[in-house]
Design a protein around this motif. Structure first.
Motif, mmCIF file in Angstrom:
data_model
loop_
_atom_site.group_PDB
_atom_site.id
_atom_site.type_symbol
_atom_site.label_atom_id
_atom_site.label_comp_id
_atom_site.label_asym_id
_atom_site.label_seq_id
_atom_site.Cartn_x
_atom_site.Cartn_y
_atom_site.Cartn_z
ATOM 1 N N ALA A 12 0.871 -1.180 0.000
ATOM 2 C CA ALA A 12 0.000 0.000 0.000
ATOM 3 C C ALA A 12 0.908 1.230 0.000
ATOM 4 C CB ALA A 12 -0.889 -0.025 1.239
ATOM 5 N N PRO A 13 0.348 2.425 -0.135
ATOM 6 C CA PRO A 13 1.190 3.620 -0.155
ATOM 7 C C PRO A 13 1.915 3.817 1.169
ATOM 8 C CG PRO A 13 -1.111 4.229 0.059
ATOM 9 C CD PRO A 13 -1.079 2.758 -0.213
ATOM 10 N N GLY A 34 -11.958 6.862 9.995
ATOM 11 C CA GLY A 34 -13.011 5.888 9.736
ATOM 12 C C GLY A 34 -12.498 4.712 8.923
ATOM 13 N N LYS A 35 -11.678 5.004 7.929
ATOM 14 C CA LYS A 35 -11.122 3.941 7.088
ATOM 15 C C LYS A 35 -10.209 3.036 7.907
ATOM 16 C CE LYS A 35 -9.987 3.697 2.484
ATOM 17 N NZ LYS A 35 -9.370 4.192 1.267
ATOM 18 N N ALA A 42 -10.820 1.019 -2.119
ATOM 19 C CA ALA A 42 -9.457 1.336 -2.549
ATOM 20 C C ALA A 42 -9.381 2.756 -3.088
ATOM 21 C CB ALA A 42 -9.013 0.348 -3.617
ATOM 22 N N HIS A 43 -8.373 3.493 -2.675
ATOM 23 C CA HIS A 43 -8.100 4.836 -3.176
ATOM 24 C C HIS A 43 -6.770 4.877 -3.922
ATOM 25 C CE1 HIS A 43 -10.979 7.416 -0.696
ATOM 26 N NE2 HIS A 43 -11.307 6.161 -0.478
ATOM 27 N N TRP A 44 -5.978 3.801 -3.835
ATOM 28 C CA TRP A 44 -4.608 3.791 -4.354
ATOM 29 C C TRP A 44 -4.356 2.609 -5.269
ATOM 30 C CZ3 TRP A 44 -0.969 7.486 -2.831
ATOM 31 C CH2 TRP A 44 -1.370 8.331 -1.796
ATOM 32 N N MET A 49 -8.821 -1.155 1.938
ATOM 33 C CA MET A 49 -8.312 -1.179 3.312
ATOM 34 C C MET A 49 -9.247 -2.051 4.148
ATOM 35 S SD MET A 49 -6.113 0.232 5.459
ATOM 36 C CE MET A 49 -5.901 0.819 7.117
ATOM 37 N N PRO A 50 -8.735 -3.147 4.726
ATOM 38 C CA PRO A 50 -9.588 -3.964 5.586
ATOM 39 C C PRO A 50 -9.851 -3.258 6.914
ATOM 40 C CG PRO A 50 -7.375 -4.868 5.513
ATOM 41 C CD PRO A 50 -7.395 -3.697 4.577
#
Length: 75
Positions: A12-13, A34-35, A42-44, A49-50
């Protein structure tokens, strides 16, 4: 630290990349908190993100999520 590192993208980033993207975005802290707690889309790339429980860490309090996100945003 299984998916993120401070300065190098891994699964991940990096935290530095996250900070650079979100540091000055209004309400980013709340969204990231919150995430971190509940997971999210997914944003990346393709990996979402679990949730904290899905990562094997049990639940994560709002307060702990806030502290972690503030640390990331200072990178």
């Amino acid at each position: 630290m299984f998916c993120h590192t401070v300065d190098t993208p891994f699964r991940a980033p990096s935290f530095q990349q996250i900070a650079a993207r979100y540091r000055h975005v209004p309400d980013a802290s709340a969204m990231l908190e919150g995430k971190l707690r509940l997971g999210g889309r997914a944003h990346w790339g393709d990996m979402a993100m679990p949730s904290a429980a899905g990562r094997g860490g049990g639940t994560l309090s709002r307060e702990d999520a806030h502290v972690l996100v503030q640390w990331v945003l200072r990178q």
